[in-house]
Design an enzyme around this catalytic site. Sequence first.
Site, PDB file in Angstrom:
ATOM      1  N   ASP A  73       0.851  -1.192   0.000  1.00 17.99           N
ATOM      2  CA  ASP A  73       0.000   0.000   0.000  1.00 17.99           C
ATOM      3  C   ASP A  73       0.888   1.244   0.000  1.00 17.99           C
ATOM      4  O   ASP A  73       1.897   1.302   0.703  1.00 17.99           O
ATOM      5  CB  ASP A  73      -0.913   0.004   1.231  1.00 17.99           C
ATOM      6  N   ILE A  74       0.499   2.230  -0.812  1.00 19.74           N
ATOM      7  CA  ILE A  74       1.296   3.450  -0.970  1.00 19.74           C
ATOM      8  C   ILE A  74       1.239   4.331   0.281  1.00 19.74           C
ATOM      9  O   ILE A  74       2.117   5.173   0.498  1.00 19.74           O
ATOM     10  CB  ILE A  74       0.819   4.217  -2.230  1.00 19.74           C
ATOM     11  N   HIS A  85     -10.332  -5.103  -3.748  1.00 22.58           N
ATOM     12  CA  HIS A  85      -9.019  -5.386  -3.157  1.00 22.58           C
ATOM     13  C   HIS A  85      -9.200  -5.740  -1.685  1.00 22.58           C
ATOM     14  O   HIS A  85     -10.148  -5.310  -1.038  1.00 22.58           O
ATOM     15  CB  HIS A  85      -8.073  -4.193  -3.295  1.00 22.58           C
ATOM     16  N   HIS A 114      -7.154  -5.692   2.023  1.00 23.42           N
ATOM     17  CA  HIS A 114      -6.006  -5.199   2.795  1.00 23.42           C
ATOM     18  C   HIS A 114      -5.479  -6.309   3.692  1.00 23.42           C
ATOM     19  O   HIS A 114      -6.262  -7.037   4.313  1.00 23.42           O
ATOM     20  CB  HIS A 114      -6.425  -4.045   3.715  1.00 23.42           C
ATOM     21  N   GLN A 171     -14.536   2.459   1.311  1.00 22.73           N
ATOM     22  CA  GLN A 171     -13.847   2.143   0.048  1.00 22.73           C
ATOM     23  C   GLN A 171     -13.555   3.427  -0.717  1.00 22.73           C
ATOM     24  O   GLN A 171     -14.435   4.265  -0.905  1.00 22.73           O
ATOM     25  CB  GLN A 171     -14.715   1.204  -0.809  1.00 22.73           C
TER      26      GLN A 171
HETATM   27  P1  AMP Z   1      -9.799   1.450   0.209  1.00 19.80           P
HETATM   28  O1  AMP Z   1     -10.007   2.655   1.078  1.00 19.80           O
HETATM   29  O2  AMP Z   1     -10.166   0.170   0.861  1.00 19.80           O
HETATM   30  O3  AMP Z   1     -10.457   1.628  -1.149  1.00 19.80           O
HETATM   31  O4  AMP Z   1      -8.240   1.347   0.015  1.00 19.80           O
HETATM   32  C1  AMP Z   1      -7.537   1.893  -1.036  1.00 19.80           C
HETATM   33  C2  AMP Z   1      -6.093   1.758  -0.677  1.00 19.80           C
HETATM   34  O5  AMP Z   1      -5.330   1.870  -1.856  1.00 19.80           O
HETATM   35  C3  AMP Z   1      -5.594   2.842   0.286  1.00 19.80           C
HETATM   36  O6  AMP Z   1      -5.043   2.221   1.443  1.00 19.80           O
HETATM   37  C4  AMP Z   1      -4.528   3.585  -0.527  1.00 19.80           C
HETATM   38  O7  AMP Z   1      -3.430   3.991   0.254  1.00 19.80           O
HETATM   39  C5  AMP Z   1      -4.138   2.542  -1.559  1.00 19.80           C
HETATM   40  N1  AMP Z   1      -3.625   3.063  -2.803  1.00 19.80           N
HETATM   41  C6  AMP Z   1      -4.169   4.028  -3.598  1.00 19.80           C
HETATM   42  N2  AMP Z   1      -3.432   4.222  -4.698  1.00 19.80           N
HETATM   43  C7  AMP Z   1      -2.385   3.350  -4.622  1.00 19.80           C
HETATM   44  C8  AMP Z   1      -1.262   3.060  -5.451  1.00 19.80           C
HETATM   45  N3  AMP Z   1      -1.052   3.724  -6.590  1.00 19.80           N
HETATM   46  N4  AMP Z   1      -0.397   2.118  -5.038  1.00 19.80           N
HETATM   47  C9  AMP Z   1      -0.588   1.453  -3.876  1.00 19.80           C
HETATM   48  N5  AMP Z   1      -1.632   1.659  -3.053  1.00 19.80           N
HETATM   49  C10 AMP Z   1      -2.520   2.607  -3.417  1.00 19.80           C
END
Ligand code: AMP
Length: 111
Positions: A29-30, A97, A99, A91
């Site tokens: 995760d970024i 996805h 976590h 979300q």
């Molecule tokens: P959600 O809130 O469950 O939709 O989680 C989305 C997750 O994606 C968040 O924890 C973000 O930090 C992560 N995220 C968004 N863009 C990227 C990216 N380019 N690379 C890795 N993680 C990302």
Amino acid sequence: MSCVFCKIASKEMKSTVVHETDGLIVIKDINPQAPTHLLVLPKKHYSTILECDDRDLLAEMLLAAKEVAKKAGVDEKGFRLVINTNDEGGQTVFHLHMHLMAGRSLAGRMG
Ligand code: AMP
Ligand code: ZN
């Protein structure tokens, strides 16, 4: 194709890949919320888990999560798997996805 996780899954966009199978990719995760914070993404686009009835894929996501938890050495201390769904579920990226969070105590709290 404007979906960020589709771009990551197709390698059009850079990410840190920790595991990959035919059907899914696991990345870092970024914006990590725990010392270990990984995302299990199917390569095929589903906006949310509600759109996905593919039992094999859903099972593959759980099996991959177990495997990377072991690979990351967090299996014994423990980890959390979460699939945020739609707005009140928190979300923000509308590509299914899961976590995987670990490396600090998550006991007694959901975030
Ligand atoms: P959600 O809130 O469950 O939709 O989680 C989305 C997750 O994606 C968040 O924890 C973000 O930090 C992560 N995220 C968004 N863009 C990227 C990216 N380019 N690379 C890795 N993680 C990302
Ligand atoms: Zn997508």
